[in-house]
Design a protein around this motif. Sequence first.
Motif, PDB file in Angstrom:
ATOM      1  N   GLU A  41       1.200  -1.533   0.184  1.00 59.13           N
ATOM      2  CA  GLU A  41       0.011   0.451   0.305  1.00 59.13           C
ATOM      3  C   GLU A  41       0.996   1.447  -0.133  1.00 59.13           C
ATOM      4  O   GLU A  41       1.643   1.070   0.788  1.00 59.13           O
ATOM      5  N   PRO A  61      -7.582   9.394  -4.207  1.00 58.68           N
ATOM      6  CA  PRO A  61      -8.131   9.012  -2.846  1.00 58.68           C
ATOM      7  C   PRO A  61      -5.923   8.947  -2.221  1.00 58.68           C
ATOM      8  O   PRO A  61      -5.009   9.526  -3.171  1.00 58.68           O
ATOM      9  N   TYR A  86      -8.134   0.793  -4.666  1.00 57.73           N
ATOM     10  CA  TYR A  86      -9.014   1.220  -4.305  1.00 57.73           C
ATOM     11  C   TYR A  86      -8.594   0.377  -3.201  1.00 57.73           C
ATOM     12  O   TYR A  86      -8.745  -0.654  -2.684  1.00 57.73           O
ATOM     13  N   PRO A  87      -8.397   0.925  -1.539  1.00 57.11           N
ATOM     14  CA  PRO A  87      -8.203   0.084  -0.692  1.00 57.11           C
ATOM     15  C   PRO A  87      -9.426  -0.943  -0.109  1.00 57.11           C
ATOM     16  O   PRO A  87      -9.039  -1.594   0.381  1.00 57.11           O
ATOM     17  N   ASP A  88     -11.184  -0.285  -0.035  1.00 49.79           N
ATOM     18  CA  ASP A  88     -11.999  -0.674   0.195  1.00 49.79           C
ATOM     19  C   ASP A  88     -12.812  -1.848  -0.782  1.00 49.79           C
ATOM     20  O   ASP A  88     -14.350  -1.941  -0.746  1.00 49.79           O
ATOM     21  N   SER A  89     -11.834  -1.876  -1.843  1.00 49.67           N
ATOM     22  CA  SER A  89     -12.647  -3.126  -2.835  1.00 49.67           C
ATOM     23  C   SER A  89     -11.686  -3.797  -3.684  1.00 49.67           C
ATOM     24  O   SER A  89     -10.384  -3.446  -4.021  1.00 49.67           O
ATOM     25  N   TYR A 113     -14.538   6.317  -7.452  1.00 50.78           N
ATOM     26  CA  TYR A 113     -13.929   7.061  -6.269  1.00 50.78           C
ATOM     27  C   TYR A 113     -15.306   8.309  -6.551  1.00 50.78           C
ATOM     28  O   TYR A 113     -15.182   8.908  -7.151  1.00 50.78           O
TER      29      TYR A 113
END
Length: 113
Positions: A41, A61, A86-89, A113
């Motif tokens: 990340e 982001p 993306y961190p949440d996907s 986003y």
Amino acid sequence: MTKHDNQGVLISREVHWFIHRLRKDHGVKVIAQDVGEEGLELGMDEVDAVLIPQELFEVTPNTLLYELMVVEDREGNLWSGTIGFYPDSPEWCLQVITKNDEVQLRKLLSIIY
């Protein structure tokens, strides 16, 4: 999601994409076992703007997750593949391939986003 390569070895869909793109777009034949990979990340300020121009994003982001892949071809060229998330996907938002640090492919996928 994982797939099997030609030798029946289980590989990630990111590695499958990388070796498929190298073969199809550049005529480079490599096998999954030769591909080094790492997940990490990074903040947008830690990534070279050549790879990810921030103007591509409607809303930039703070961080993206990356699957990085590296392989050397028979001629000694260093190929790198990057998939961004993306961190949440779990869905890909970015695809990049470089050859000897020169961008060969940079594709921003659907922006969520």
